[in-house]
Design a protein around this motif. Structure first.
Motif, PDB file in Angstrom:
ATOM      1  N   VAL B 309       0.851  -1.184   0.000  1.00 15.88           N
ATOM      2  CA  VAL B 309       0.000   0.000   0.000  1.00 15.88           C
ATOM      3  C   VAL B 309       0.891   1.240   0.000  1.00 15.88           C
ATOM      4  O   VAL B 309       1.660   1.449   0.938  1.00 15.88           O
ATOM      5  N   ARG B 310       0.787   2.035  -1.044  1.00 18.02           N
ATOM      6  CA  ARG B 310       1.620   3.233  -1.124  1.00 18.02           C
ATOM      7  C   ARG B 310       0.911   4.404  -0.440  1.00 18.02           C
ATOM      8  O   ARG B 310      -0.237   4.698  -0.761  1.00 18.02           O
ATOM      9  N   PRO B 311       1.576   5.078   0.522  1.00 19.18           N
ATOM     10  CA  PRO B 311       0.930   6.174   1.274  1.00 19.18           C
ATOM     11  C   PRO B 311       0.436   7.295   0.365  1.00 19.18           C
ATOM     12  O   PRO B 311       1.031   7.555  -0.692  1.00 19.18           O
ATOM     13  N   GLN B 312      -0.631   7.953   0.787  1.00 24.71           N
ATOM     14  CA  GLN B 312      -1.178   9.113   0.076  1.00 24.71           C
ATOM     15  C   GLN B 312      -1.322  10.277   1.034  1.00 24.71           C
ATOM     16  O   GLN B 312      -1.404  10.084   2.248  1.00 24.71           O
ATOM     17  N   LYS B 313      -1.402  11.479   0.487  1.00 22.90           N
ATOM     18  CA  LYS B 313      -1.688  12.667   1.275  1.00 22.90           C
ATOM     19  C   LYS B 313      -3.202  12.902   1.173  1.00 22.90           C
ATOM     20  O   LYS B 313      -3.708  13.173   0.088  1.00 22.90           O
ATOM     21  N   PRO B 314      -3.927  12.762   2.304  1.00 23.01           N
ATOM     22  CA  PRO B 314      -5.395  12.785   2.234  1.00 23.01           C
ATOM     23  C   PRO B 314      -5.957  14.141   1.832  1.00 23.01           C
ATOM     24  O   PRO B 314      -5.473  15.184   2.263  1.00 23.01           O
ATOM     25  N   LYS B 315      -6.986  14.104   0.997  1.00 22.00           N
ATOM     26  CA  LYS B 315      -7.740  15.302   0.644  1.00 22.00           C
ATOM     27  C   LYS B 315      -9.175  14.878   0.345  1.00 22.00           C
ATOM     28  O   LYS B 315      -9.533  14.570  -0.800  1.00 22.00           O
ATOM     29  N   THR B 316      -9.977  14.812   1.397  1.00 22.42           N
ATOM     30  CA  THR B 316     -11.360  14.365   1.251  1.00 22.42           C
ATOM     31  C   THR B 316     -12.193  14.922   2.402  1.00 22.42           C
ATOM     32  O   THR B 316     -11.662  15.214   3.479  1.00 22.42           O
ATOM     33  N   ILE B 317     -13.513  15.042   2.160  1.00 25.48           N
ATOM     34  CA  ILE B 317     -14.403  15.454   3.257  1.00 25.48           C
ATOM     35  C   ILE B 317     -14.611  14.329   4.267  1.00 25.48           C
ATOM     36  O   ILE B 317     -15.077  14.574   5.373  1.00 25.48           O
ATOM     37  N   ALA B 318     -14.241  13.096   3.904  1.00 25.64           N
ATOM     38  CA  ALA B 318     -14.411  11.965   4.829  1.00 25.64           C
ATOM     39  C   ALA B 318     -13.227  11.916   5.785  1.00 25.64           C
ATOM     40  O   ALA B 318     -12.382  11.022   5.722  1.00 25.64           O
ATOM     41  N   LYS B 319     -13.181  12.895   6.689  1.00 23.96           N
ATOM     42  CA  LYS B 319     -11.989  13.069   7.530  1.00 23.96           C
ATOM     43  C   LYS B 319     -11.757  11.902   8.481  1.00 23.96           C
ATOM     44  O   LYS B 319     -10.619  11.616   8.844  1.00 23.96           O
ATOM     45  N   SER B 320     -12.819  11.231   8.907  1.00 26.72           N
ATOM     46  CA  SER B 320     -12.613  10.120   9.855  1.00 26.72           C
ATOM     47  C   SER B 320     -11.976   8.921   9.159  1.00 26.72           C
ATOM     48  O   SER B 320     -11.545   7.985   9.826  1.00 26.72           O
ATOM     49  N   LEU B 321     -11.918   8.949   7.832  1.00 25.64           N
ATOM     50  CA  LEU B 321     -11.247   7.863   7.097  1.00 25.64           C
ATOM     51  C   LEU B 321      -9.915   8.314   6.501  1.00 25.64           C
ATOM     52  O   LEU B 321      -9.269   7.565   5.779  1.00 25.64           O
ATOM     53  N   ALA B 322      -9.503   9.546   6.800  1.00 26.09           N
ATOM     54  CA  ALA B 322      -8.365  10.144   6.106  1.00 26.09           C
ATOM     55  C   ALA B 322      -7.030   9.732   6.728  1.00 26.09           C
ATOM     56  O   ALA B 322      -6.317  10.554   7.294  1.00 26.09           O
ATOM     57  N   ILE B 323      -6.708   8.451   6.626  1.00 21.45           N
ATOM     58  CA  ILE B 323      -5.397   7.961   7.047  1.00 21.45           C
ATOM     59  C   ILE B 323      -4.641   7.563   5.783  1.00 21.45           C
ATOM     60  O   ILE B 323      -4.995   6.598   5.097  1.00 21.45           O
ATOM     61  N   GLY B 324      -3.623   8.334   5.482  1.00 19.47           N
ATOM     62  CA  GLY B 324      -2.921   8.162   4.217  1.00 19.47           C
ATOM     63  C   GLY B 324      -1.996   6.964   4.179  1.00 19.47           C
ATOM     64  O   GLY B 324      -1.656   6.459   3.108  1.00 19.47           O
ATOM     65  N   ASN B 325      -1.597   6.492   5.377  1.00 20.42           N
ATOM     66  CA  ASN B 325      -0.656   5.372   5.466  1.00 20.42           C
ATOM     67  C   ASN B 325      -1.243   4.327   6.415  1.00 20.42           C
ATOM     68  O   ASN B 325      -0.801   4.176   7.539  1.00 20.42           O
ATOM     69  N   PRO B 326      -2.251   3.590   5.964  1.00 19.90           N
ATOM     70  CA  PRO B 326      -3.024   2.713   6.858  1.00 19.90           C
ATOM     71  C   PRO B 326      -2.241   1.481   7.297  1.00 19.90           C
ATOM     72  O   PRO B 326      -1.793   0.690   6.462  1.00 19.90           O
ATOM     73  N   ALA B 327      -2.097   1.341   8.623  1.00 18.54           N
ATOM     74  CA  ALA B 327      -1.278   0.262   9.180  1.00 18.54           C
ATOM     75  C   ALA B 327      -1.743  -1.116   8.730  1.00 18.54           C
ATOM     76  O   ALA B 327      -0.931  -2.005   8.491  1.00 18.54           O
TER      77      ALA B 327
END
Lengths: 431, 431
Positions: B309-327
């Protein structure tokens, strides 16, 4: 124009199935009318309420049926104006909210006899209104209505919008045009029609009464007007749940918020039904009404020893209780006096303090109405009117997320620091 | 600095009572460690999870015990890392939220096999976080911690604040200093310490990791760091409840939001436990992950056929899901592929549309994460990846009241009129 019993449309006087409900009965003169979408007595203009033929069989069997029933208010269907198969209808299925044993709050208030908070913020739209609307939905279905409506400034609009969506009704809700955007969003998001009325809440109410009497309003069920006798019965479920959750016992003291006063009278009605059915032992209980000082027509009358409730112009942050001319005010006075309770009020600062007290002791974030009941409980203990050695239940009827403005000015971070340990050490928060 | 298994303090390696939990086990290398406040394997740095000795007796007796248990997650205490008497401890007692039969939504989406929404907005602070925090509280108690902490941008702060208040812990929660006022109020109202950190959410997280490794953080349980193995187990209760509410059957398809991915992996773990115990029949099920396009590292990897999974820089209104580097991203990929599910994403406009669709069909006002799962469900049906003829459960993990901004710009009154019938007639809303 009020629709009175004489005007029941022919198609609704046929035998509707609302379970144990058999008639409407005038609370003043006792005259009976067939079940229908009416709310005022044709003879004396008194309010109508639902009359029942309650179960008369084996009480233990009834208790088992309830306990094995749905985990919501429909477990009490045998005691409500709803058909026996109500749990299979699409509805929001509110109720069976937590009765929280509030030991840490009890300690702060000096209550030794057991203190409980009935937390109705756990309902689907986070207020007790889901209970009353769910019953109104079943009445609307029975009477063949296709549109659900109400006038509202907040909680009720959301409860009606959500229930109509779930149950497949059209909804059309009326609000003052200048409500805060957050409340407008909550009322509009369920996709029904939302109409802003250029005027005050009183103007909205007057308009709704006109609409009920006009052909334009045909097929419309106004949950808190022409469906009010059924709607009100939803509050009985608070009494049923509290007693069941206490192991089928009536608490010694209950503190209930007073807006129109309907909820308090129906909780008393529910307790009396449980006693009559034998589901709980008969015992004395005291009912206390709680108001905000800025809208305290009932507590003012109580303290003055009056039987008549003089209307007030509301000015309080407890907007969900801000009814200046409460329809059931005189009944609230009767019940508080008959049971040995009282009606008391607290000012807005005490409301905010009480919201914070409940949040920091029990992790319950109440709306302003919950601040009123907790604040009044504290005041009644200080006054010596509420006995801290007795079992006490305090109602929280709504959610703090809907009245953030009440606490926002005095609620914020303890500290703001740079992200390093030295800054944290300097802030003095370790340990 | 991560605390690893070798550093378990002596006073926590003594036999703690966490019910059927017997050890921590590394998800990568399988090595076992005593129960303690640790989260990374001393040998391979893999994540630790709770290992159990689950009940081995009569399955029908276990089922009866569960069904007769508390009306919250503690009915599943025999399957959770909590002591047997957990229901008597002060805690927020989340769970047993409604599984809504969503017939009207099903019709709109073309689902014929039965569609359900598991609505976790009914939890005490209105998100699924109450489940995981409630378990972390019991672990914190067992390990002798006195302060509960976390880094958060929203739901978790409220859940930790509320649970700490109820359970009698001190709390100290860390947030980015520039959060919206509403979120700050929700995090601060429970009366614990709230520290604004001058920096991004990543800075807050780094600071918390430093604090755990420092004497300043002694006695502190960070629910999502050093208590994470226990905390994560709370999500299993979603699997237990869904199956019990379906009459002890596993649904064919489940759509789950993916932030860190932990929730999805624990629901899969919970389903496998139910099968192993014999509480449900073994059968195939498909697990689908749902992300927002603006933070879709897992669905991007899924669609590209990658294992990494390649990390991303979050940009979304779904802030509670905005983890760019999910463990737990790689584990989510495994589970989606193994079960025949998929991972999909929707853009912000689709999220808003789905929030409104769910509200107008089922009367459920979801936060943006719920818009993601409903929107992804629609997309998966259109793609042919989700079979509309099979039983499907969609998770709503939070409450629309916390993300009003998402729908506010496009949600308002149908009309604004003068309070008279002519104006209402002209608006064309009658009938």
């Amino acid at each position: 124009m009020a629709v009175q019993a004489a005007e029941i449309p022919q198609n609704t006087t046929s035998a509707v199935d609302l379970g144990p409900a058999v008639a409407l009965s005038c609370r003043e003169c006792g005259e009976r009318f067939p079940l229908g979408p009416v709310f005022a007595c044709e003879s004396c203009f008194g309010p109508l309420e639902v009359a029942y033929e309650l179960p008369s069989g084996d009480v233990e069997e009834l208790r088992r049926t309830i306990e094995a029933g749905p985990k919501n208010i429909w477990r009490y269907a045998p005691l409500l104006p709803v058909p026996a198969d109500v749990a299979s209808h699409p509805n929001t299925n509110p109720g069976l909210t937590q009765l929280v044993k509030a030991d840490r709050l009890a300690k702060e208030l000096g209550v030794t006899g057991g203190l409980y908070v009935k937390d109705d913020s756990g309902n689907p739209t986070h207020s007790f209104k889901d209970r009353v609307v769910a019953i109104a939905v079943e009445a609307a279905r029975a009477f063949g209505f296709t549109t659900l409506s109400c006038s509202s400034t907040g909680n009720l609009a959301g409860a009606v919008g959500a229930a109509a969506a779930r149950a497949g009704f059209r909804s059309c809700v009326f609000i003052p045009h200048d409500l805060e955007q957050g409340k407008v969003v909550m009322a509009a998001v369920y996709g029904g029609d939302l109409v802003g009325i250029e005027g005050t809440y009183d103007d909205v109410n007057r308009f709704c009464s006109e609409l009920i009497g006009d052909p334009l309003g045909e097929g419309w069920g106004f949950v808190n007007v022409n469906l009010r006798p059924y709607y009100g019965e939803g509050s009985k479920t608070l009494a049923y749940e509290i007693c069941e959750q206490l192991g089928w016992e009536i608490p010694d003291q209950i503190v209930i918020p007073v807006a129109s006063g309907s909820q308090l009278t129906k909780i008393d009605k529910g307790l009396k039904e449980l006693i009559r059915l034998g589901l709980v032992a008969d015992k004395p209980y005291k009912i206390f009404g709680a108001q905000a000082e800025g809208c305290s027509p009932v507590s003012t009358a109580y303290k003055a020893g009056h039987d008549v409730v003089r209307p007030q112009k509301p000015k309080t942050i407890a907007k969900s209780l801000a009814i200046g001319n409460p329809a059931d005010g005189p009944y609230v006075l009767d019940i508080a006096r008959r049971t040995g309770g009282a009606v008391e009020d607290v000012d807005d600062e005490q409301v905010v303090d009480a919201i914070k007290l409940l949040a920091r002791t029990e992790g319950i974030f109440a709306e302003t109405a919950g601040g009123v009941t907790v604040g009044v409980t504290r005041k009644l203990i200080e006054n010596g009117q509420l006995d801290p050695a007795l079992t006490t239940v305090v109602l929280n009827t709504g959610d703090g997320l809907k009245t953030l403005d009440a606490v926002a000015p005095t609620t914020g971070p303890t500290a703001t620091i740079r992200p390093d340990l030295d800054a944290f050490r300097a802030a003095g928060l370790a340990g």
